[in-house]
Design a protein around this motif. Sequence first.
Motif, mmCIF file in Angstrom:
data_model
loop_
_atom_site.group_PDB
_atom_site.id
_atom_site.type_symbol
_atom_site.label_atom_id
_atom_site.label_comp_id
_atom_site.label_asym_id
_atom_site.label_seq_id
_atom_site.Cartn_x
_atom_site.Cartn_y
_atom_site.Cartn_z
ATOM 1 N N THR B 109 -7.140 -16.739 92.798
ATOM 2 C CA THR B 109 -8.298 -15.948 93.229
ATOM 3 C C THR B 109 -8.440 -14.706 92.351
ATOM 4 O O THR B 109 -9.558 -14.321 91.979
ATOM 5 N N GLN B 110 -7.304 -14.094 92.003
ATOM 6 C CA GLN B 110 -7.338 -12.924 91.121
ATOM 7 C C GLN B 110 -7.949 -13.310 89.764
ATOM 8 O O GLN B 110 -8.795 -12.589 89.233
ATOM 9 N N ASP B 111 -7.528 -14.438 89.214
ATOM 10 C CA ASP B 111 -8.076 -14.904 87.932
ATOM 11 C C ASP B 111 -9.591 -15.061 88.011
ATOM 12 O O ASP B 111 -10.315 -14.654 87.102
ATOM 13 N N LEU B 112 -10.054 -15.660 89.097
ATOM 14 C CA LEU B 112 -11.501 -15.847 89.268
ATOM 15 C C LEU B 112 -12.212 -14.490 89.357
ATOM 16 O O LEU B 112 -13.263 -14.289 88.740
ATOM 17 N N CYS B 113 -11.628 -13.565 90.120
ATOM 18 C CA CYS B 113 -12.212 -12.210 90.238
ATOM 19 C C CYS B 113 -12.343 -11.575 88.849
ATOM 20 O O CYS B 113 -13.389 -11.013 88.517
ATOM 21 N N HIS B 114 -11.294 -11.695 88.044
ATOM 22 C CA HIS B 114 -11.313 -11.077 86.706
ATOM 23 C C HIS B 114 -12.354 -11.734 85.801
ATOM 24 O O HIS B 114 -13.029 -11.053 85.032
ATOM 25 N N LEU B 115 -12.489 -13.048 85.912
ATOM 26 C CA LEU B 115 -13.491 -13.744 85.089
ATOM 27 C C LEU B 115 -14.904 -13.286 85.457
ATOM 28 O O LEU B 115 -15.737 -13.067 84.575
ATOM 29 N N PHE B 116 -15.151 -13.132 86.752
ATOM 30 C CA PHE B 116 -16.468 -12.658 87.178
ATOM 31 C C PHE B 116 -16.704 -11.205 86.744
ATOM 32 O O PHE B 116 -17.818 -10.837 86.395
ATOM 33 N N GLU B 117 -15.633 -10.430 86.752
ATOM 34 C CA GLU B 117 -15.727 -9.035 86.295
ATOM 35 C C GLU B 117 -16.114 -8.989 84.810
ATOM 36 O O GLU B 117 -16.998 -8.235 84.411
ATOM 37 N N THR B 118 -15.462 -9.828 84.007
ATOM 38 C CA THR B 118 -15.746 -9.882 82.566
ATOM 39 C C THR B 118 -17.182 -10.346 82.344
ATOM 40 O O THR B 118 -17.903 -9.794 81.497
ATOM 41 N N LEU B 119 -17.605 -11.324 83.108
ATOM 42 C CA LEU B 119 -18.968 -11.839 82.980
ATOM 43 C C LEU B 119 -19.975 -10.751 83.356
ATOM 44 O O LEU B 119 -20.997 -10.584 82.683
ATOM 45 N N ALA B 120 -19.657 -10.005 84.395
ATOM 46 C CA ALA B 120 -20.561 -8.934 84.847
ATOM 47 C C ALA B 120 -20.714 -7.867 83.765
ATOM 48 O O ALA B 120 -21.811 -7.360 83.540
ATOM 49 N N GLU B 121 -19.607 -7.552 83.094
ATOM 50 C CA GLU B 121 -19.663 -6.547 82.018
ATOM 51 C C GLU B 121 -20.594 -7.014 80.907
ATOM 52 O O GLU B 121 -21.447 -6.265 80.439
ATOM 53 N N GLU B 122 -20.440 -8.267 80.494
ATOM 54 C CA GLU B 122 -21.318 -8.847 79.473
ATOM 55 C C GLU B 122 -22.766 -8.732 79.896
ATOM 56 O O GLU B 122 -23.631 -8.323 79.138
ATOM 57 N N TYR B 123 -22.984 -9.104 81.134
ATOM 58 C CA TYR B 123 -24.337 -9.177 81.671
ATOM 59 C C TYR B 123 -24.989 -7.806 81.743
ATOM 60 O O TYR B 123 -26.118 -7.619 81.314
ATOM 61 N N GLU B 124 -24.257 -6.855 82.265
ATOM 62 C CA GLU B 124 -24.841 -5.525 82.465
ATOM 63 C C GLU B 124 -25.194 -4.840 81.151
ATOM 64 O O GLU B 124 -26.141 -4.078 81.088
ATOM 65 N N ASN B 125 -24.445 -5.138 80.080
ATOM 66 C CA ASN B 125 -24.742 -4.535 78.788
ATOM 67 C C ASN B 125 -26.094 -4.963 78.247
ATOM 68 O O ASN B 125 -26.729 -4.244 77.501
ATOM 69 N N TYR B 126 -26.509 -6.160 78.602
ATOM 70 C CA TYR B 126 -27.688 -6.702 77.929
ATOM 71 C C TYR B 126 -28.899 -6.961 78.817
ATOM 72 O O TYR B 126 -30.018 -6.872 78.384
ATOM 73 N N ASN B 127 -28.666 -7.313 80.105
ATOM 74 C CA ASN B 127 -29.767 -7.914 80.854
ATOM 75 C C ASN B 127 -30.297 -7.146 82.056
ATOM 76 O O ASN B 127 -31.312 -7.515 82.606
ATOM 77 N N GLN B 128 -29.575 -6.118 82.472
ATOM 78 C CA GLN B 128 -29.879 -5.505 83.755
ATOM 79 C C GLN B 128 -31.346 -5.118 83.922
ATOM 80 O O GLN B 128 -31.920 -5.295 84.988
ATOM 81 N N GLU B 129 -31.919 -4.585 82.835
ATOM 82 C CA GLU B 129 -33.309 -4.085 82.930
ATOM 83 C C GLU B 129 -34.314 -5.196 83.200
ATOM 84 O O GLU B 129 -35.402 -4.940 83.690
ATOM 85 N N ASN B 130 -33.938 -6.398 82.838
ATOM 86 C CA ASN B 130 -34.913 -7.485 82.928
ATOM 87 C C ASN B 130 -34.874 -8.259 84.234
ATOM 88 O O ASN B 130 -35.549 -9.268 84.363
ATOM 89 N N VAL B 131 -34.061 -7.786 85.191
ATOM 90 C CA VAL B 131 -33.889 -8.567 86.428
ATOM 91 C C VAL B 131 -35.133 -8.468 87.325
ATOM 92 O O VAL B 131 -35.681 -7.383 87.520
ATOM 93 N N ASP B 132 -35.545 -9.597 87.856
ATOM 94 C CA ASP B 132 -36.688 -9.694 88.773
ATOM 95 C C ASP B 132 -36.488 -8.759 89.980
ATOM 96 O O ASP B 132 -35.373 -8.663 90.502
ATOM 97 N N SER B 133 -37.574 -8.126 90.433
ATOM 98 C CA SER B 133 -37.429 -7.123 91.502
ATOM 99 C C SER B 133 -36.931 -7.745 92.826
ATOM 100 O O SER B 133 -36.195 -7.111 93.576
ATOM 101 N N ILE B 134 -37.351 -8.994 93.102
ATOM 102 C CA ILE B 134 -36.874 -9.671 94.336
ATOM 103 C C ILE B 134 -35.341 -9.748 94.299
ATOM 104 O O ILE B 134 -34.650 -9.428 95.270
ATOM 105 N N ILE B 135 -34.822 -10.173 93.159
ATOM 106 C CA ILE B 135 -33.370 -10.357 93.010
ATOM 107 C C ILE B 135 -32.666 -9.002 93.013
ATOM 108 O O ILE B 135 -31.604 -8.842 93.624
ATOM 109 N N TRP B 136 -33.284 -8.046 92.345
ATOM 110 C CA TRP B 136 -32.704 -6.702 92.288
ATOM 111 C C TRP B 136 -32.485 -6.156 93.703
ATOM 112 O O TRP B 136 -31.403 -5.657 94.034
#
Lengths: 176, 176
Positions: B109-136
């Motif tokens: 479970t810890q490994d999965l948490c860390h993988l999602f954390e790494t993915l979130a970091e990637e994501y936030e650097n590039y995509n956050q501004e473009n997220v649909d308002s419903i999802i936001w």
Amino acid sequence: MQRGYVPLLYFVAILGLEAVMWKECRIIEVLRNKLVYQQRLQYMKHYFPINYTVNVQFEEVLRTANISKLRDQNVDELSLRYLWLNVNSQVLLKIWAVLLEKHPSWEYTQDLCHLFETLAEEYENYNQENVDSIIWDLVERILIADAGSSQKAMRPKALMDNCAKVMSMLYNKQCK
Amino acid sequence: MQRGYVPLLYFVAILGLEAVMWKECRIIEVLRNKLVYQQRLQYMKHYFPINYTVNVQFEEVLRTANISKLRDQNVDELSLRYLWLNVNSQVLLKIWAVLLEKHPSWEYTQDLCHLFETLAEEYENYNQENVDSIIWDLVERILIADAGSSQKAMRPKALMDNCAKVMSMLYNKQCK
């Protein structure tokens, strides 16, 4: 009956009781090793989710304090062991019932169930008739598992802690 | 700006996006291996008590049907991935929180948490501004974890099944 028969029968009876106790003590010895703190901690705490509880009947929470109270009421040791045995057989079956075969605590719990089963067989062959009526009624209530009886949510390790502590209290003198 | 700059910048931007996607796909590949059926079964079902549930928010039960509905409302793929990522980060933290360090599912479970954390970091650097308002708004609600929000008792494996199925739906084309 010839005079010499009485002490002979008495001697045979004593020998019989000794043999029973020897068998009981052998099982208790295995149980003692299985129920050491480290194993209770590993199989009944670490391998369960935090704060996980099993529902047991109110009477199945058998602590050393309950044994002391029953001793104060002059309940004999044989009856107390009969109570401990029946309570923990039921408790272990309830813990075992929440585990799948591939759960890391499954085999440990199964082993404990089998040890209590073996102990119960030994016990029923020799002692059932001599059980105190208070204890007999209490065990009957537990075994019938009356739907109306009050339930208590208990952590598996707390239940096994009770089991180990009461075992020490009841068998430490007899099974050194 | 000289004429030649426009296609050059466009080319650089495309390269940038490709690089982001390549990183995301590498993490998804690791997640895919971690979330194969056999491991979900072992760590999220066999190693938990039968019928054990974790309380999650209603919005954290994210099934493929929810994704299909959101697609019908023209929510873009990037926003859907953002939703999946945030929901499952939260869900995994909730599963992890019920485990002691010595529980056999703790490291998985810890490994999965860390993988999602790494993915979130990637994501936030590039995509956050473009997220649909419903999802936001939806993600905001989940992250605030409003005490008044309705809760649902879910089995850990059911939550991870949702996670794996929605991942396939959102990434199978892009990360072959």
